[in-house]
Design an enzyme around this catalytic site. Structure first.
Site, short mmCIF file in Angstrom:
data_model
loop_
_atom_site.label_atom_id
_atom_site.label_comp_id
_atom_site.label_asym_id
_atom_site.label_seq_id
_atom_site.Cartn_x
_atom_site.Cartn_y
_atom_site.Cartn_z
N ALA A 33 21.08 -7.81 -19.39
CA ALA A 33 21.77 -6.95 -20.37
C ALA A 33 22.27 -5.69 -19.67
CB ALA A 33 20.83 -6.60 -21.51
N ASN A 34 22.78 -4.73 -20.42
CA ASN A 34 23.21 -3.44 -19.86
C ASN A 34 22.99 -2.35 -20.90
OD1 ASN A 34 25.76 -3.05 -21.48
ND2 ASN A 34 26.24 -5.00 -20.47
N ARG A 35 23.34 -1.11 -20.55
CA ARG A 35 22.98 0.05 -21.37
C ARG A 35 23.91 0.32 -22.55
NH1 ARG A 35 19.14 2.97 -18.78
NH2 ARG A 35 18.96 2.67 -16.52
N SER A 36 24.91 -0.52 -22.78
CA SER A 36 25.85 -0.24 -23.86
C SER A 36 25.14 -0.20 -25.22
CB SER A 36 26.94 -1.32 -23.90
OG SER A 36 27.71 -1.18 -25.07
N ALA A 99 30.77 -4.05 -23.35
CA ALA A 99 30.31 -4.10 -21.96
C ALA A 99 29.78 -5.52 -21.74
CB ALA A 99 29.24 -3.05 -21.72
#
Ligand code: CTP
Ligand code: CA
Length: 226
Positions: A33-36, A99
């Site tokens: 995953a990512n920080r969006s 993102a």
């Protein structure tokens, strides 16, 4: 709450907006995953709706509420997001804010990967489809296509390259290395890169970036006059 007589320059126009991260499963309990947070994409969907647009918001996993006046479709992975966007077409405009995870594992584990004598697993990654590029060069391309570019280096050069490569009309370039953290934070500093050049916008709340983008979209598309 909207004033009942607020102007509706986008009445009769349809939009698709992507927002949030995607989650790419590794096995039943783990994912990439990512920080969006989805704040910027959700704010854009809401601002389009407030201007009278009919909006389908395709959102990855986020904790923020669905915006009002918008049809929200929840997805998990990049491939699901692409499919949901394709199903939402045709549209007059598409804004790609998500993102999207660039990679997923080649083979998702059917059961939880266990620790063991073999040591840590080696994950083989494969590239996800580029949703913006697929739509930007696709047969059902909306008349107006806008993307973002998240960069830590060579912001404008990279954004200009993405404008061409993805078939977009505009790219909102944001420097995700800025202090405070754009990803997940409440404010954003963007530069609108299009064929006509670069507009530097001041640092604003993400809701204000959304409204300014909608003003740009109205100017570009022309008010529908409804
Ligand atoms: N995007 C997309 N699908 C992907 C990757 C990106 O639709 N698989 C969209 C994003 O929503 C954004 C734009 O493309 O509007 C640029 O995303 P970004 O991550 O900055 O660019 P990439 O092409 O993925 O290149 P890189 O991450 O290597 O800089
Ligand atoms: Ca990327």
């Amino acid at each position: 709450v909207l004033a009942p007589n607020a102007p509706k320059p986008l009445a009769g126009r349809c939009f698709v907006v992507t927002s949030g991260p995607t989650h790419e499963p590794i096995d039943p309990v783990r994912y990439i995953a990512n920080r969006s947070s989805g704040q910027q994409g959700h704010a854009i969907a809401q601002a389009l709706a407030e201007a009278g647009g009919e909006v389908v918001l395709v959102s990855g996993p986020v904790v923020i509420p669905d915006p009002q006046g918008v049809r929200t479709v929840k997805v998990e992975t990049a491939r699901q997001m692409l499919k949901a966007v394709e199903e939402a077409l045709p549209a007059d405009g598409a804004i790609f804010v998500a993102a999207v995870a660039d990679w997923r594992v080649a083979t998702e584990g059917a059961s939880k990967t266990k620790k063991g004598a073999d040591g840590p697993p080696r994950l083989e990654l494969v590239e996800n489809p580029d949703i913006l590029a697929t739509i930007g060069h696709g047969e059902k391309r909306p008349k107006l296509v806008v993307g973002f570019a998240a960069e830590t280096n060579d912001l404008l050069a990279n954004a200009q390259a993405k404008l061409m490569r993805k078939g977009a009309d505009a790219i909102l370039a944001n420097d995700v290395s800025l202090e405070g953290g754009v990803m997940g934070g409440p404010r954003n500093t963007v530069h609108l890169v299009s064929e006509s050049g670069v507009e530097d916008w001041p640092t604003m709340a993400k809701a204000d970036v959304a409204r300014r983008l909608v003003d740009w979209i109205v100017a570009r598309m022309g008010a529908s006059g409804a």
